[in-house]
Design an enzyme around this catalytic site. Structure first.
Site, mmCIF file in Angstrom:
data_model
loop_
_atom_site.group_PDB
_atom_site.id
_atom_site.type_symbol
_atom_site.label_atom_id
_atom_site.label_comp_id
_atom_site.label_asym_id
_atom_site.label_seq_id
_atom_site.Cartn_x
_atom_site.Cartn_y
_atom_site.Cartn_z
ATOM 1 N N LYS A 63 0.840 -1.196 0.000
ATOM 2 C CA LYS A 63 0.000 0.000 0.000
ATOM 3 C C LYS A 63 0.884 1.259 0.000
ATOM 4 C CE LYS A 63 -3.297 2.265 3.045
ATOM 5 N NZ LYS A 63 -4.146 2.116 4.226
ATOM 6 N N GLU A 112 10.811 -4.627 4.209
ATOM 7 C CA GLU A 112 10.907 -6.037 3.802
ATOM 8 C C GLU A 112 10.513 -6.190 2.336
ATOM 9 O OE1 GLU A 112 9.390 -4.820 6.409
ATOM 10 O OE2 GLU A 112 9.739 -6.037 8.213
ATOM 11 N N GLY A 120 -4.545 -2.068 5.381
ATOM 12 C CA GLY A 120 -3.827 -3.217 4.840
ATOM 13 C C GLY A 120 -4.487 -4.544 5.196
ATOM 14 N N ARG A 121 -4.903 -4.686 6.449
ATOM 15 C CA ARG A 121 -5.461 -5.976 6.903
ATOM 16 C C ARG A 121 -6.873 -6.210 6.390
ATOM 17 N NH1 ARG A 121 -4.067 -2.439 10.745
ATOM 18 N NH2 ARG A 121 -5.600 -1.554 12.175
ATOM 19 N N GLU A 180 -3.868 -6.370 15.304
ATOM 20 C CA GLU A 180 -3.409 -5.065 14.820
ATOM 21 C C GLU A 180 -4.551 -4.048 14.916
ATOM 22 O OE1 GLU A 180 -1.885 -4.124 10.653
ATOM 23 O OE2 GLU A 180 0.014 -4.449 11.651
ATOM 24 N N HIS A 218 -3.631 -32.876 19.200
ATOM 25 C CA HIS A 218 -2.487 -33.660 19.657
ATOM 26 C C HIS A 218 -1.343 -32.748 20.068
ATOM 27 C CE1 HIS A 218 -4.387 -37.406 18.457
ATOM 28 N NE2 HIS A 218 -4.900 -36.689 17.476
ATOM 29 N N LYS A 221 9.956 0.002 13.491
ATOM 30 C CA LYS A 221 10.516 0.332 12.168
ATOM 31 C C LYS A 221 11.555 1.438 12.296
ATOM 32 C CE LYS A 221 6.257 -0.591 9.593
ATOM 33 N NZ LYS A 221 5.209 -0.003 8.766
HETATM 34 O O1 F6P Z 1 1.224 -2.754 2.299
HETATM 35 P P1 F6P Z 1 2.340 -2.115 3.036
HETATM 36 O O2 F6P Z 1 2.268 -0.630 3.002
HETATM 37 O O3 F6P Z 1 3.661 -2.632 2.544
HETATM 38 O O4 F6P Z 1 2.216 -2.512 4.567
HETATM 39 C C1 F6P Z 1 2.292 -3.842 4.988
HETATM 40 C C2 F6P Z 1 1.809 -4.001 6.386
HETATM 41 O O5 F6P Z 1 2.576 -3.234 7.283
HETATM 42 C C3 F6P Z 1 1.759 -2.727 8.327
HETATM 43 O O6 F6P Z 1 1.650 -1.364 8.172
HETATM 44 C C4 F6P Z 1 2.347 -2.998 9.660
HETATM 45 O O7 F6P Z 1 3.692 -2.687 9.682
HETATM 46 C C5 F6P Z 1 0.423 -3.411 8.133
HETATM 47 O O8 F6P Z 1 -0.623 -2.715 8.660
HETATM 48 C C6 F6P Z 1 0.395 -3.584 6.660
HETATM 49 O O9 F6P Z 1 -0.562 -4.527 6.275
#
Ligand code: F6P
Length: 554
Positions: A212, A218, A273-274, A359, A390, A518
């Site tokens: 987003k 990452e 995002g979620r 979150e 189990h 972060k």
């Molecule tokens: O889609 P992006 O901006 O890479 O964010 C990834 C994820 O990182 C977060 O902001 C949490 O760090 C989430 O809310 C989000 O889904």
């Protein structure tokens, strides 16, 4: 500050106070006795909607509990809050944004005006762009740099740009018919990169950079690594556009990365995002199962949206689940909640719910910034049955904490093998039954006596065999997992989380807590890699930096 929650402090509501008294009166409530005394308990405490069936009879509740819980939701302003969310009010108060993932599943012909703009044009424009790309890839019009057919898609994304698409594309694997395999690259870990790319052919692989913000470390690192991998394996700069696309609200950053304008799919700040799997973030889903199935997923979620908006609170699936969760969390001190899907294809459901719930409601201040005086979001955990039986179910049955659970189970398997589905379903039911009824001392002793044990042995062993029971659970049963029912199921839990956020008075749509990590990550990184850098603020961090550098120096 939201304008629907009139009280701010939920503990001041009349229903909350009444629930406190009611909780006292429920001290000796026995579910086992309740089932024995009331043959209609199952009918009274079960409900169907949107292709889902909810049995909530195995809970520590009476009719009075239910009406008090529903009153709590009503007094907290859940109905007004739902309307505020669906109509585009800026209920994400700390970011000044509307919350409109529900718009993503609205059918054509239902405009949604926000700040003078019909957002549905954007939504359906993005869906048309998805339809176009998916059909070109499936019909082999879109090919790799040397004209080979695309067979593999790697989604590069993390959090909401990963968990929802992974859950759905894997849960709907039986609907995958177009020969496109989906892979997910999320973590900044060379092991994962190596594993994902190991068996891929560069000529037939498409990468989706899904972010987003297009600012997530990452994802950007993995995107760069994939681009280098593509070029090192023989891909050309000139034809890079055939292998890299992006989904983002940060168009410029995607362009700067080298993504072609036409290969950029939109996202908007009004989708968290979620909650974004319903948008172009769901592109891997559509590539896996086809656009018609993707639209079915949307229509299942839309059915749940309508249910949530229109059904009375007493018969409202998300509201009941949310209110029961609050009942245990705030009145019975249940600090965690287990999700136990009895279906292999739902194996990633808990991971998605963890982000969706924790979150969203892992917050400790209300909309106006005041601290809550009660606990909010529970710890969410669980995993597929029967595997959990189990492993950790022992703690559910005989451990000290009270852990409410949701069992989720389809009736029909996509892959029937002998009588496995009957056994799977039976295991699901017997677990919730065991949690509810337990085994009392007399039963434990009788069992040992029947085995011919001496009274001394019975005395010694009986306490270990006693299972307290009276442990609550819901069962969500569905006929089969298909795009429609899965859409409804995921939306059910989205709205459950929303309702709980409203009751607790927190903003379920920001996530400032993850930002500090972060920020500090950047400063730790520069200290790790620059020998002349200032020491870290604390000796623990500095000690661990030295440990790393000691190994890498030689
Ligand atoms: O889609 P992006 O901006 O890479 O964010 C990834 C994820 O990182 C977060 O902001 C949490 O760090 C989430 O809310 C989000 O889904």
């Amino acid at each position: 500050m939201n304008n629907y929650n009139k009280t701010n402090d939920v503990t001041a509501l009349p229903a909350w106070r009444k629930l406190l008294d009611h909780r006292e009166s429920m001290k000796n409530f026995s579910m086992r006795d309740a089932f024995r005394d009331d043959s209609k308990r199952f009918q009274d405490f079960s409900l169907a909607g949107c292709g889902l069936f909810l049995d909530y009879s195995k809970n520590l509740i009476t009719h009075e509990t239910r009406s008090l819980l529903v009153n709590l939701a009503r007094e907290a302003g859940v109905e007004q809050a739902a309307h505020a969310m669906f109509s585009g009010e800026k209920i994400n108060c700390s970011e000044g944004r509307p919350v409109l993932h529900t718009a993503l599943r609205r059918p054509v012909g239902e405009p949604l005006m926000v700040d003078g703009r019909n957002l549905m044009r954007d939504v359906h424009g993005a869906l048309a762009q998805m339809t176009d790309v998916v059909s070109r890839i499936h019909s082999h019009l879109w090919r790799g740099y040397n004209d080979k057919v695309i067979t593999d898609v790697v989604n590069i994304g993390i959090g909401g740009s990963f968990l929802g698409p992974e859950l759905v594309s894997e849960a709907l694997a039986p609907f995958a018919r177009h020969g496109v395999r989906c892979h997910y690259l999320a973590n900044i870990d060379g092991n994962e990169f190596r594993e994902v790319t190991a068996d891929l052919n560069v000529e037939t692989t498409l990468f989706i950079i899904s972010s987003k913000t297009f600012g997530t470390l990452e994802t950007l690192k993995n995107a760069q690594a994939c681009r280098s991998w593509y070029l090192a394996k023989g891909g050309t700069e000139e034809k890079l556009y055939r292998h890299f696309i992006a989904v983002t609200s940060n168009r410029q950053a995607a362009l700067d990365f080298g993504i072609r304008e036409a290969n950029i799919f939109p996202m908007w700040d009004w989708v968290g995002g979620r909650y974004s799997l319903w948008s172009a973030i769901g592109l891997p889903i559509a590539l896996a199962i086809g656009i018609a199935n993707f639209k079915e997923l949307l229509s299942g979620a839309y059915a749940m949206d309508q249910h949530f908006l229109n059904e009375p609170l007493e018969q409202n699936l998300p509201v009941l689940l949310a209110a029961l969760g609050v009942w245990y969390h705030n009145f019975w001190d249940a600090q965690s909640y287990a999700f136990l899907p009895y279906d292999h294809n739902l194996r990633n459901f808990v991971k998605h719910l963890q982000q969706m719930d924790m979150e969203s409601n892992g917050k400790s201040v209300r909309h106006d910034g005041s601290s809550v005086s009660y606990t909010t979001g529970p710890v969410i955990w669980g995993g597929v049955g029967c595997n959990g039986q189990h492993a950790y179910h022992q703690l559910l049955h005989q451990g000290t904490p009270l852990i409410p659970a949701d069992f989720i189970v389809p009736v029909v398997s996509h892959n029937p093998v002998a009588d496995h589905q009957e056994w799977l379903y039976a295991n699901c039911l017997s677990q919730s039954q065991a949690l509810m009824r337990g085994k009392n001392r007399a039963e434990a002793e009788a069992e040992l006596r029947a085995k011919g044990l001496s009274s001394n042995e019975i005395e010694r062993l009986a306490p270990h065999k006693v299972i307290p029971g009276n442990r609550p659970s819901n069962t969500v049963a569905l006929e089969i997992i298909n795009p429609h029912s899965l859409g409804a199921l995921i939306a059910l839990y989205e709205h459950k989380v929303f309702v709980q956020g409203v009751i607790w008075g927190v903003n379920s749509f920001d996530q400032w807590g993850v930002e500090l990590g972060k920020e500090l990550g950047n400063s730790v990184y520069s200290r790790l890699t620059r020998y002349d850098a200032e020491p870290a603020d604390d000796s623990s961090t500095q000690g661990l930096i030295d440990f790393f550098r000691g190994r890498h120096r030689g």
